[in-house]
Write a protein that holds these residues in place. Structure first.
Motif, PDB file in Angstrom:
ATOM      1  N   GLU A 430       0.834  -1.208   0.000  1.00  0.00           N
ATOM      2  CA  GLU A 430       0.000   0.000   0.000  1.00  0.00           C
ATOM      3  C   GLU A 430       0.866   1.255   0.000  1.00  0.00           C
ATOM      4  O   GLU A 430       0.587   2.228  -0.704  1.00  0.00           O
ATOM      5  N   GLY A 431       1.934   1.231   0.795  1.00  0.00           N
ATOM      6  CA  GLY A 431       2.827   2.380   0.834  1.00  0.00           C
ATOM      7  C   GLY A 431       3.526   2.611  -0.495  1.00  0.00           C
ATOM      8  O   GLY A 431       3.692   3.744  -0.936  1.00  0.00           O
ATOM      9  N   SER A 432       3.930   1.526  -1.162  1.00  0.00           N
ATOM     10  CA  SER A 432       4.585   1.645  -2.461  1.00  0.00           C
ATOM     11  C   SER A 432       3.634   2.210  -3.500  1.00  0.00           C
ATOM     12  O   SER A 432       4.014   3.035  -4.330  1.00  0.00           O
ATOM     13  N   ARG A 433       2.370   1.752  -3.466  1.00  0.00           N
ATOM     14  CA  ARG A 433       1.382   2.282  -4.404  1.00  0.00           C
ATOM     15  C   ARG A 433       1.159   3.770  -4.179  1.00  0.00           C
ATOM     16  O   ARG A 433       1.039   4.547  -5.131  1.00  0.00           O
ATOM     17  N   ALA A 434       1.092   4.166  -2.907  1.00  0.00           N
ATOM     18  CA  ALA A 434       0.895   5.578  -2.600  1.00  0.00           C
ATOM     19  C   ALA A 434       2.070   6.419  -3.100  1.00  0.00           C
ATOM     20  O   ALA A 434       1.881   7.480  -3.701  1.00  0.00           O
ATOM     21  N   ALA A 435       3.299   5.923  -2.871  1.00  0.00           N
ATOM     22  CA  ALA A 435       4.487   6.653  -3.332  1.00  0.00           C
ATOM     23  C   ALA A 435       4.510   6.744  -4.849  1.00  0.00           C
ATOM     24  O   ALA A 435       4.885   7.770  -5.425  1.00  0.00           O
ATOM     25  N   GLU A 436       4.100   5.675  -5.508  1.00  0.00           N
ATOM     26  CA  GLU A 436       4.057   5.646  -6.969  1.00  0.00           C
ATOM     27  C   GLU A 436       3.083   6.699  -7.499  1.00  0.00           C
ATOM     28  O   GLU A 436       3.377   7.408  -8.465  1.00  0.00           O
ATOM     29  N   LYS A 437       1.929   6.808  -6.845  1.00  0.00           N
ATOM     30  CA  LYS A 437       0.927   7.778  -7.287  1.00  0.00           C
ATOM     31  C   LYS A 437       1.404   9.209  -7.060  1.00  0.00           C
ATOM     32  O   LYS A 437       1.177  10.094  -7.890  1.00  0.00           O
ATOM     33  N   ILE A 438       2.046   9.447  -5.918  1.00  0.00           N
ATOM     34  CA  ILE A 438       2.598  10.783  -5.652  1.00  0.00           C
ATOM     35  C   ILE A 438       3.590  11.169  -6.743  1.00  0.00           C
ATOM     36  O   ILE A 438       3.565  12.284  -7.283  1.00  0.00           O
ATOM     37  N   TYR A 439       4.480  10.234  -7.094  1.00  0.00           N
ATOM     38  CA  TYR A 439       5.484  10.507  -8.127  1.00  0.00           C
ATOM     39  C   TYR A 439       4.821  10.856  -9.454  1.00  0.00           C
ATOM     40  O   TYR A 439       5.212  11.819 -10.140  1.00  0.00           O
ATOM     41  N   LEU A 440       3.792  10.069  -9.841  1.00  0.00           N
ATOM     42  CA  LEU A 440       3.115  10.321 -11.112  1.00  0.00           C
ATOM     43  C   LEU A 440       2.440  11.687 -11.129  1.00  0.00           C
ATOM     44  O   LEU A 440       2.481  12.406 -12.131  1.00  0.00           O
ATOM     45  N   LYS A 441       1.790  12.050 -10.004  1.00  0.00           N
ATOM     46  CA  LYS A 441       1.149  13.361  -9.926  1.00  0.00           C
ATOM     47  C   LYS A 441       2.178  14.480 -10.089  1.00  0.00           C
ATOM     48  O   LYS A 441       1.956  15.454 -10.820  1.00  0.00           O
ATOM     49  N   GLN A 442       3.305  14.343  -9.402  1.00  0.00           N
ATOM     50  CA  GLN A 442       4.347  15.356  -9.526  1.00  0.00           C
ATOM     51  C   GLN A 442       4.894  15.413 -10.949  1.00  0.00           C
ATOM     52  O   GLN A 442       5.174  16.482 -11.479  1.00  0.00           O
ATOM     53  N   LEU A 443       5.017  14.246 -11.559  1.00  0.00           N
ATOM     54  CA  LEU A 443       5.572  14.169 -12.913  1.00  0.00           C
ATOM     55  C   LEU A 443       4.675  14.881 -13.921  1.00  0.00           C
ATOM     56  O   LEU A 443       5.135  15.697 -14.720  1.00  0.00           O
ATOM     57  N   ILE A 444       3.379  14.560 -13.914  1.00  0.00           N
ATOM     58  CA  ILE A 444       2.503  15.066 -14.975  1.00  0.00           C
ATOM     59  C   ILE A 444       1.984  16.485 -14.712  1.00  0.00           C
ATOM     60  O   ILE A 444       1.590  17.174 -15.650  1.00  0.00           O
ATOM     61  N   PHE A 445       1.993  16.928 -13.447  1.00  0.00           N
ATOM     62  CA  PHE A 445       1.451  18.251 -13.153  1.00  0.00           C
ATOM     63  C   PHE A 445       2.536  19.304 -12.902  1.00  0.00           C
ATOM     64  O   PHE A 445       2.264  20.502 -13.021  1.00  0.00           O
ATOM     65  N   SER A 446       3.737  18.866 -12.555  1.00  0.00           N
ATOM     66  CA  SER A 446       4.749  19.834 -12.145  1.00  0.00           C
ATOM     67  C   SER A 446       5.967  19.890 -13.049  1.00  0.00           C
ATOM     68  O   SER A 446       6.658  20.912 -13.103  1.00  0.00           O
ATOM     69  N   SER A 447       6.278  18.811 -13.750  1.00  0.00           N
ATOM     70  CA  SER A 447       7.511  18.788 -14.542  1.00  0.00           C
ATOM     71  C   SER A 447       7.372  19.662 -15.791  1.00  0.00           C
ATOM     72  O   SER A 447       6.275  19.953 -16.254  1.00  0.00           O
ATOM     73  N   LYS A 448       8.520  20.059 -16.344  1.00  0.00           N
ATOM     74  CA  LYS A 448       8.548  20.952 -17.508  1.00  0.00           C
ATOM     75  C   LYS A 448       8.367  20.194 -18.824  1.00  0.00           C
ATOM     76  O   LYS A 448       8.162  20.810 -19.865  1.00  0.00           O
ATOM     77  N   GLU A 449       8.473  18.880 -18.801  1.00  0.00           N
ATOM     78  CA  GLU A 449       8.337  18.102 -20.024  1.00  0.00           C
ATOM     79  C   GLU A 449       6.942  18.295 -20.603  1.00  0.00           C
ATOM     80  O   GLU A 449       5.941  18.235 -19.889  1.00  0.00           O
ATOM     81  N   LYS A 450       6.848  18.478 -21.920  1.00  0.00           N
ATOM     82  CA  LYS A 450       5.575  18.817 -22.551  1.00  0.00           C
ATOM     83  C   LYS A 450       4.877  17.628 -23.181  1.00  0.00           C
ATOM     84  O   LYS A 450       3.651  17.586 -23.269  1.00  0.00           O
ATOM     85  N   THR A 451       5.615  16.652 -23.665  1.00  0.00           N
ATOM     86  CA  THR A 451       4.992  15.534 -24.371  1.00  0.00           C
ATOM     87  C   THR A 451       5.047  14.262 -23.530  1.00  0.00           C
ATOM     88  O   THR A 451       5.846  14.157 -22.590  1.00  0.00           O
ATOM     89  N   VAL A 452       4.189  13.300 -23.899  1.00  0.00           N
ATOM     90  CA  VAL A 452       4.177  12.010 -23.211  1.00  0.00           C
ATOM     91  C   VAL A 452       5.532  11.325 -23.348  1.00  0.00           C
ATOM     92  O   VAL A 452       6.032  10.708 -22.406  1.00  0.00           O
ATOM     93  N   LYS A 453       6.125  11.451 -24.531  1.00  0.00           N
ATOM     94  CA  LYS A 453       7.434  10.829 -24.751  1.00  0.00           C
ATOM     95  C   LYS A 453       8.465  11.402 -23.777  1.00  0.00           C
ATOM     96  O   LYS A 453       9.280  10.673 -23.199  1.00  0.00           O
ATOM     97  N   ASP A 454       8.430  12.727 -23.583  1.00  0.00           N
ATOM     98  CA  ASP A 454       9.369  13.359 -22.644  1.00  0.00           C
ATOM     99  C   ASP A 454       9.125  12.878 -21.215  1.00  0.00           C
ATOM    100  O   ASP A 454      10.066  12.626 -20.458  1.00  0.00           O
ATOM    101  N   LEU A 455       7.844  12.772 -20.844  1.00  0.00           N
ATOM    102  CA  LEU A 455       7.506  12.301 -19.496  1.00  0.00           C
ATOM    103  C   LEU A 455       8.017  10.883 -19.272  1.00  0.00           C
ATOM    104  O   LEU A 455       8.544  10.562 -18.206  1.00  0.00           O
ATOM    105  N   CYS A 456       7.847  10.036 -20.302  1.00  0.00           N
ATOM    106  CA  CYS A 456       8.292   8.640 -20.186  1.00  0.00           C
ATOM    107  C   CYS A 456       9.807   8.550 -20.059  1.00  0.00           C
ATOM    108  O   CYS A 456      10.329   7.743 -19.291  1.00  0.00           O
ATOM    109  N   GLU A 457      10.515   9.383 -20.820  1.00  0.00           N
ATOM    110  CA  GLU A 457      11.979   9.385 -20.734  1.00  0.00           C
ATOM    111  C   GLU A 457      12.431   9.837 -19.348  1.00  0.00           C
ATOM    112  O   GLU A 457      13.388   9.296 -18.782  1.00  0.00           O
ATOM    113  N   LYS A 458      11.744  10.832 -18.791  1.00  0.00           N
ATOM    114  CA  LYS A 458      12.112  11.316 -17.460  1.00  0.00           C
ATOM    115  C   LYS A 458      11.851  10.240 -16.405  1.00  0.00           C
ATOM    116  O   LYS A 458      12.647  10.050 -15.475  1.00  0.00           O
TER     117      LYS A 458
END
Length: 483
Positions: A430-458
């Motif tokens: 459960e803790g790992s799933r929660a950490a995974e979700k936090i990371y994804l939220k930060q990735l897609i809402f906060s990172s400067k990468e604009k495309t899905v490909k960039d997000l995946c590379e990051k």
């Protein structure tokens, strides 16, 4: 010497597999978490991956396709202590090389390793690039690629082929691809819609009839089986055939001969049979609704066509293709789409698959005329209701005590935590799933990468794995993120 990665959180199982590998002088790496194992596999590029289903940070089935996409294209052997028939089927159809139940002996594991390596060696020696005529099939996702590989293999054979998949996934198109790439491509492709056959006329339609054979038979008629001579007979939804017709069809497949209704002499037809079904024919056999001997006869080769929800990477290309096709059909300029149109499509699970997608896009085009841009509000009401209801249900779900929104300091007193829920392994998961979700939220809402490909590379994941993670955590890409 081959290279292995063993991913299992049970030290005993890890030790047993590694001992078997060590006896054969193979190199191996071990991991007790999915994320750790995936990182190791991407780094060392193994030949074989042993993947446990139940791990602290997730389900191995959800990561199976990601492991298969590693550049070394490893064979993946799924291991589990309590796999269900459904999980076995899912693993095999998603590309697992084998499915092994715990416990097992070192001897059986050694034998399995030798078989897997022999298979891999034979496969690498036979692999060649095939220019496949795709008959307009759209998409390049890994799940669709495996389906096309199976279709390419089936096109070189004359054995009967059974195509399985949900309604609307494109089973007939896969059958046409097999026909177009086979030695019988110059022959006819005859389609029989078994679900639409009238039980009183099915024999006449399949086998033909002689004049006067029954009331209304005013002339001789050639049946569909004879029409398929030197070509392909495609029985769509073969599970709908009546039992009496199944018996007659079995004889035709065995002898390649048939007798038209009202005729005395038999005729011969040299055809190849391709069948398709959305049903579980094995379960129908147990209920005496389908002949077991016919099932064995029609599944010389078997192809599984993935549902749209398992190939969402193809949704953008499918949408563009259908919009262009639909606009041409209605003599309209090709419509554009708003920034939130594709994310809305991705948030739906598409039970009707490709057929439903095309219907919804056609509805949107007709509703938008003469507007040049399509918006989610122009999608069918039933789809919008289901999406909204799903979002509402998600908001109403109780928050887990280990959710990503509740961070507990390690300096809190024991009473502040309350009583532990479940096992330590479950708490870790459960803790790992929660950490995974936090990371994804930060990735897609906060990172400067604009495309899905960039997000995946990051993130260091493939596109298909990225979308699988979004579905797993019920997240959507924000407006403005391009694909």
């Amino acid at each position: 010497m081959a290279l292995f990665v063993v991913i299992d959180d049970d030290p005993t199982i890890n030790r047993l597999i590694c001992e078997a590998l060590d006896r054969e002088d193979h190199e191996f790496h071990t991991a007790q978490m999915l994320g750790q194992g995936f990182d190791v596999a991407r780094q060392v590029l193994p030949d074989i991956v042993f993947l446990d289903l139940s791990l602290p940070d997730g389900n191995g089935l959800e990561w199976l396709e990601a492991f298969l996409e590693i550049p070394s294209n490893p064979e993946v052997i799924v291991i589990t202590a309590g796999g269900s028939e459904q999980s076995i089927e899912t693993a095999i159809y998603r590309g697992a090389w084998d499915f092994v139940q715990k416990p097992f002996s070192i001897r059986s594991m050694t034998h399995l390793v030798r078989q897997a390596l022999r298979y891999r060696k034979d496969k690498s020696g036979k692999e060649k690039v095939v220019a496949l005529n795709r008959q307009g099939l759209i998409g390049g996702s890994p799940t669709l690629h495996r389906c096309l590989q199976q279709a390419a293999q089936a096109s070189t054979s004359g054995a009967p082929c059974l195509i399985r998949g949900e309604t609307g996934v494109g089973k007939e198109l896969i059958a046409r691809i097999i026909h177009a790439n086979s030695p019988r491509s110059g022959g006819p492709f005859v389609v029989v819609d078994c679900a639409a056959l009238s039980e009183s006329l099915v024999d006449s339609i399949l086998f033909g009839h002689r004049k006067g054979a029954f009331t209304g038979a005013h002339a001789d008629k050639v049946g569909l089986i004879q029409s398929a001579d030197k070509g392909i007979l495609f029985l769509d939804e073969i599970g709908e055939l009546p039992m009496d017709v199944q018996k007659n069809l079995l004889r035709v497949l065995q002898e390649q001969t048939f007798r038209p209704v009202g005729a005395l002499e038999e005729k011969r037809s040299n055809f190849r049979l391709i069948s398709a079904t959305h049903r579980n024919l094995a379960a129908m056999v147990e209920k005496n609704a389908f002949r077991q001997d016919l099932l064995y006869r029609i599944m010389g080769q078997e192809i599984f066509v993935p549902p749209l929800r398992d190939r969402l990477e193809d949704l953008d290309h499918l949408t563009a293709f259908f919009l262009q096709n639909i606009c041409q059909q209605y003599n309209l300029p090709v419509k554009g789409i708003s920034s939130d149109f594709l994310p809305t499509l991705r948030s739906y699970d598409w039970p009707g698959n490709i057929r439903e997608l095309r219907h919804c896009l056609e509805h949107s085009v007709v509703s938008a005329d003469p507007e040049p841009i399509l918006y989610p509000q122009q999608l069918p009401n039933y789809l919008r209701v289901k999406i909204a209801a799903g979002e509402l249900e998600h908001q109403r779900r109780p928050v887990s005590t280990c959710s990503e929104d509740k961070v507990i300091s390690e300096n809190q007193t024991p009473c502040a935590f309350g009583k532990p829920a479940g096992t330590l392994k479950e708490a870790r998961a459960e803790g790992s799933r929660a950490a995974e979700k936090i990371y994804l939220k930060q990735l897609i809402f906060s990172s400067k990468e604009k495309t899905v490909k960039d997000l995946c590379e990051k993130a260091g994941v493939s596109v298909s794995h990225f979308y699988a993670l979004l579905r797993k955590h019920e997240l959507e890409l924000p407006h403005g993120r391009s694909t």
